[in-house]
Design an enzyme around this catalytic site. Structure first.
Site, PDB file in Angstrom:
ATOM      1  N   CYS A  69      -7.740  -5.391  -4.128  1.00  0.00           N
ATOM      2  CA  CYS A  69      -7.633  -4.266  -3.202  1.00  0.00           C
ATOM      3  C   CYS A  69      -7.818  -4.745  -1.757  1.00  0.00           C
ATOM      4  CB  CYS A  69      -8.719  -3.250  -3.556  1.00  0.00           C
ATOM      5  SG  CYS A  69      -8.700  -1.778  -2.561  1.00  0.00           S
ATOM      6  N   CYS A 199      -1.257  -3.521   0.997  1.00  0.00           N
ATOM      7  CA  CYS A 199      -1.945  -2.597   0.102  1.00  0.00           C
ATOM      8  C   CYS A 199      -1.338  -2.832  -1.267  1.00  0.00           C
ATOM      9  CB  CYS A 199      -1.718  -1.153   0.544  1.00  0.00           C
ATOM     10  SG  CYS A 199      -2.308   0.038  -0.673  1.00  0.00           S
TER      11      CYS A 199
HETATM   12  N1  DGL Z   1      -5.613  -0.676  -3.441  1.00  0.00           N
HETATM   13  C1  DGL Z   1      -5.946  -0.403  -2.078  1.00  0.00           C
HETATM   14  C2  DGL Z   1      -5.472  -1.488  -1.131  1.00  0.00           C
HETATM   15  O1  DGL Z   1      -4.908  -2.477  -1.533  1.00  0.00           O
HETATM   16  C3  DGL Z   1      -5.462   0.901  -1.562  1.00  0.00           C
HETATM   17  C4  DGL Z   1      -5.718   2.090  -2.375  1.00  0.00           C
HETATM   18  C5  DGL Z   1      -6.829   2.991  -1.916  1.00  0.00           C
HETATM   19  O2  DGL Z   1      -6.804   3.539  -0.804  1.00  0.00           O
HETATM   20  O3  DGL Z   1      -7.716   3.128  -2.721  1.00  0.00           O
HETATM   21  O4  DGL Z   1      -5.697  -1.351   0.051  1.00  0.00           O
END
Ligand code: DGL
Length: 279
Positions: A69, A199
């Site tokens: 993430c 993301c």
């Molecule tokens: N998976 C998160 C990222 O890569 C984004 C998702 C979220 O906001 O939880 O930034």
């Protein structure tokens, strides 16, 4: 076993690339669907939730955890590495997705943290990410330290993670992406040399970004770059290599049935979520 953490299902884009690159390793994925999206949360919450998730993965036997993430990596990784891990799991490691992407964008190894005048000079890169990643400034700061003449322009994409996790149709998602791309192109004034989907969820709709971006703009593939970086890390740190059989297990803090139902953008074989109780 290698742990992979994401706030939801988006990290599967990273997991797939890791599994392909390291087919003998076993992977345990944890999506914190119950608390997603992280992009709207405050820093303390993101640090606490990320810590809890990494702790679950380490208790389950992962000596190395990749924070797939971007939001968690940008906001929580340094704090956890410096303040929590040395006390809780001194033998273990947490890696994030920011380091390999900064290295890819600047061409400067992470360890050479000093300005390289020639690095990325004259290049403009568009970064699409959650609001939280953009606000953290982590990408901009780390790029600037190494490549002061590289222009990194950020675009927060509110609502896009929710739309993807919620299984919104192609048309609303394309509408959102067209809007974000149009705004950043107007800000930059010309086609950026490259774009980074910073993301984990965004590569799930990569073709929509590709169609919206100018043809001349190269699209970095975060999953492949992160996988190559992890393979390189393991070559240098064989103590984290375990003999495995290439198994992949997916866990969620949410209700598996809900997660699977919303998984319209996920590859079918990556949609077998189990609840934490099954650990
Ligand atoms: N998976 C998160 C990222 O890569 C984004 C998702 C979220 O906001 O939880 O930034």
């Amino acid at each position: 076993m290698i742990g992979v953490f994401d706030s939801g299902s988006g990290g599967i884009t990273i997991l797939e690339a890791l599994h392909k690159r390291l087919p003998d390793q076993d992977f345990l994925y944890l999506g914190d669907h119950r608390n997603a999206p992280y992009g709207h949360r405050n820093n303390d919450q993101i640090v606490a939730l990320t810590k809890d998730a990494v702790d679950i993965l380490m208790k389950a036997g992962c000596s190395l955890v990749v924070l797939a993430c971007n939001t968690a990596a940008a906001v929580a990784l340094r704090t956890l590495q410096q303040e929590w891990l040395p006390v809780a799991w001194p033998e273990n490691r947490i890696l994030g997705v920011l380091v390999p992407m900064v290295e890819a964008m600047t061409g400067v190894p992470w360890s050479q943290e000093k300005p390289h005048a020639e690095a990325g000079e004259g290049r403009t890169i568009a970064l699409f990410a959650t609001r939280k990643t953009v606000e953290s400034g982590a990408y901009v700061e780390e790029v600037r330290k190494r490549a002061p003449h590289l222009k990194l322009v950020q675009k927060a994409c509110p609502g896009l993670v929710d739309a993807i996790e919620g299984g919104a149709g192609n048309r609303p998602i394309a509408g959102l992406i067209d809007g974000f791309v149009a705004e950043i192109l107007e800000e930059i004034g010309t086609a950026p040399d490259a774009a980074l989907l910073g993301c984990t969820h965004f590569p799930l709709v990569k073709s929509t970004f590709r169609s919206a971006l100018p043809a001349a703009t190269e699209l970095y593939s975060q999953p492949e770059i992160v996988a190559a970086s992890l393979a390189d890390y393991l070559a240098r740190h064989p103590e984290y290599i375990r003999s495995g059989t290439g198994t992949v297990r997916l866990l969620t803090t949410g209700r598996p049935a809900d997660v699977i139902a919303a998984g319209a953008y996920l590859p079918a074989r990556m949609n077998r979520f189990e609840s934490l109780d099954s650990l």
